[in-house]
Design an enzyme around this catalytic site. Structure first.
Site, PDB file in Angstrom:
ATOM      1  N   ASP A  10       0.876  -1.179   0.000  1.00  0.00           N
ATOM      2  CA  ASP A  10       0.000   0.000   0.000  1.00  0.00           C
ATOM      3  C   ASP A  10       0.909   1.224   0.000  1.00  0.00           C
ATOM      4  O   ASP A  10       2.129   1.097   0.155  1.00  0.00           O
ATOM      5  CB  ASP A  10      -0.884  -0.007   1.262  1.00  0.00           C
ATOM      6  CG  ASP A  10      -1.795   1.211   1.355  1.00  0.00           C
ATOM      7  OD1 ASP A  10      -2.397   1.595   0.331  1.00  0.00           O
ATOM      8  OD2 ASP A  10      -1.907   1.800   2.446  1.00  0.00           O
ATOM      9  N   SER A  11       0.307   2.399  -0.115  1.00  0.00           N
ATOM     10  CA  SER A  11       1.103   3.620  -0.033  1.00  0.00           C
ATOM     11  C   SER A  11       1.570   3.890   1.396  1.00  0.00           C
ATOM     12  O   SER A  11       2.533   4.612   1.603  1.00  0.00           O
ATOM     13  CB  SER A  11       0.252   4.799  -0.508  1.00  0.00           C
ATOM     14  OG  SER A  11      -0.916   4.872   0.280  1.00  0.00           O
ATOM     15  N   CYS A  73      -4.464  -1.733  -1.683  1.00  0.00           N
ATOM     16  CA  CYS A  73      -4.694  -0.307  -1.915  1.00  0.00           C
ATOM     17  C   CYS A  73      -5.665  -0.196  -3.088  1.00  0.00           C
ATOM     18  O   CYS A  73      -5.418  -0.786  -4.148  1.00  0.00           O
ATOM     19  CB  CYS A  73      -3.353   0.335  -2.260  1.00  0.00           C
ATOM     20  SG  CYS A  73      -3.480   2.012  -2.871  1.00  0.00           S
ATOM     21  N   GLU A 154      -3.252   9.166   8.279  1.00  0.00           N
ATOM     22  CA  GLU A 154      -1.790   8.975   8.388  1.00  0.00           C
ATOM     23  C   GLU A 154      -1.218   9.819   9.524  1.00  0.00           C
ATOM     24  O   GLU A 154      -0.257   9.432  10.167  1.00  0.00           O
ATOM     25  CB  GLU A 154      -1.096   9.334   7.065  1.00  0.00           C
ATOM     26  CG  GLU A 154      -1.227   8.285   5.975  1.00  0.00           C
ATOM     27  CD  GLU A 154      -0.303   7.068   6.145  1.00  0.00           C
ATOM     28  OE1 GLU A 154       0.766   7.203   6.751  1.00  0.00           O
ATOM     29  OE2 GLU A 154      -0.682   5.973   5.668  1.00  0.00           O
ATOM     30  N   CYS A 186     -11.187   2.558   0.186  1.00  0.00           N
ATOM     31  CA  CYS A 186      -9.783   2.913   0.453  1.00  0.00           C
ATOM     32  C   CYS A 186      -9.392   2.133   1.687  1.00  0.00           C
ATOM     33  O   CYS A 186     -10.142   2.105   2.673  1.00  0.00           O
ATOM     34  CB  CYS A 186      -9.656   4.414   0.700  1.00  0.00           C
ATOM     35  SG  CYS A 186      -7.998   4.899   1.256  1.00  0.00           S
ATOM     36  N   HIS A 188      -7.333   2.704   3.905  1.00  0.00           N
ATOM     37  CA  HIS A 188      -7.094   3.487   5.125  1.00  0.00           C
ATOM     38  C   HIS A 188      -8.384   3.629   5.947  1.00  0.00           C
ATOM     39  O   HIS A 188      -8.336   3.813   7.161  1.00  0.00           O
ATOM     40  CB  HIS A 188      -6.613   4.900   4.774  1.00  0.00           C
ATOM     41  CG  HIS A 188      -5.149   4.995   4.461  1.00  0.00           C
ATOM     42  ND1 HIS A 188      -4.603   4.461   3.317  1.00  0.00           N
ATOM     43  CD2 HIS A 188      -4.121   5.555   5.150  1.00  0.00           C
ATOM     44  CE1 HIS A 188      -3.294   4.724   3.310  1.00  0.00           C
ATOM     45  NE2 HIS A 188      -2.983   5.376   4.410  1.00  0.00           N
TER      46      HIS A 188
HETATM   47  N1  DGL Z   1      -4.928   3.094   0.997  1.00  0.00           N
HETATM   48  C1  DGL Z   1      -4.933   3.468  -0.355  1.00  0.00           C
HETATM   49  C2  DGL Z   1      -6.215   3.200  -1.069  1.00  0.00           C
HETATM   50  O1  DGL Z   1      -6.850   2.215  -0.737  1.00  0.00           O
HETATM   51  C3  DGL Z   1      -4.157   4.665  -0.774  1.00  0.00           C
HETATM   52  C4  DGL Z   1      -4.475   5.959  -0.207  1.00  0.00           C
HETATM   53  C5  DGL Z   1      -3.545   7.014  -0.734  1.00  0.00           C
HETATM   54  O2  DGL Z   1      -2.333   6.818  -0.668  1.00  0.00           O
HETATM   55  O3  DGL Z   1      -4.050   8.026  -1.229  1.00  0.00           O
HETATM   56  O4  DGL Z   1      -6.608   3.890  -1.977  1.00  0.00           O
END
Ligand code: DGL
Length: 267
Positions: A10-11, A73, A154, A186, A188
């Site tokens: 993931d990022s 992600c 984050e 997402c 996150h």
């Molecule tokens: N967690 C990621 C997603 O599901 C990336 C969020 C990001 O880096 O903008 O899209």
């Protein structure tokens, strides 16, 4: 049997929600997690940029011998899934976080209005809409990009007034009214799932992809006889840029001291 590790990327910390679900569902599997913290957020980047990062990370995970690579992600799943599948070929199975959710939603909700929140990259790709329509044309999917949520999470701003206010502002937008369920598009967002559910006072089902994706990985390993039999599986955490918040979150998820290795993608 297949003792090779599962790669997950993931990022940033979002994919840890998926990694945690995989650890619970598949306790004997070794995992290598890559958080591309140097390039976070993916959601605001171009498709080409996210594809370039995803290929680089996939290369790292392939070189480490991963049998399965989970794109934990949504932004990378929407921008790079087909590309990574072609790139990995027979070397590893690539699994994204969108298909398992699309299957659940298309089967469970017949003719309902469903909401989706995600990054700009995911929402502008239209990939959820296309994949859901392919399986169930009667679902009315309304999507909203919610770009403030990833940096907020984050930075550890959740379960407090500022996060409540931002969440409320997004969820009261016109398009998301009278929905039956909300897809957290997402990885996150499971970190603020309780706050989102509280906003809806349980009237709207809030769906996140971590468990369905873990289940998808489980089914794949079982059907290919690829389960590991390790008694002491190992976890490896790589980050392209070291951040304190990543280390703190990793401990939160895995309830033990974790060692983060700094692994720059480009020297
Ligand atoms: N967690 C990621 C997603 O599901 C990336 C969020 C990001 O880096 O903008 O899209």
């Amino acid at each position: 049997m297949n003792e090779r590790p599962i790669g997950i990327f993931d990022s940033g910390i979002g994919g840890l929600t998926v990694a945690q679900a995989i650890r619970r569902r598949l306790p004997s599997e070794s995992m290598i997690y890559f958080g591309d913290t140097a390039h976070l957020p993916y959601g605001d980047k171009s498709e080409a940029a996210v594809q370039a990062y995803s290929i680089k990370i996939t290369d790292v995970l392939l070189n480490k011998g991963c049998k399965v690579i989970v794109i934990a992600c949504n932004s990378a799943s929407s921008a790079a899934y087909e590309l990574l599948k072609a790139y990995a070929g027979k070397r590893a199975k690539i699994i994204n976080v969108i298909d398992p959710m699309v299957e659940v939603v298309s089967g469970r909700y017949r003719k309902n209005k469903i909401g989706l929140i995600g990054t700009k990259r995911t929402v502008s790709s239209g990939v959820y809409l296309k994949k859901i329509k392919d399986l169930n044309n009667n679902i009315d999917l309304k999507s909203l990009a919610t770009p403030l949520l990833v940096p907020m999470i984050e930075e550890g701003f959740f379960n407090q007034k500022i996060s409540h206010d931002i969440i409320e502002n997004y969820l009261t937008q016109k398009d998301l009214q009278s929905i039956k369920a909300l897809i957290l598009g997402c990885t996150h967002y499971p970190l603020i799932k309780e706050e989102i559910s509280a906003f809806y006072k349980e009237d709207v089902e809030v769906l996140d992809s971590s468990e369905v994706t873990a289940n998808y990985v489980y089914e794949y390993l079982v059907s290919h006889n690829w389960l590991s039999s390790a008694n002491e599986p190992t976890d490896e955490f790589l980050v392209s840029d070291y951040t304190d918040s990543f280390e703190a979150s990793t401990k939160l998820f895995f309830e033990h001291q974790v060692h983060l290795e700094h692994y720059p993608l480009w020297e």
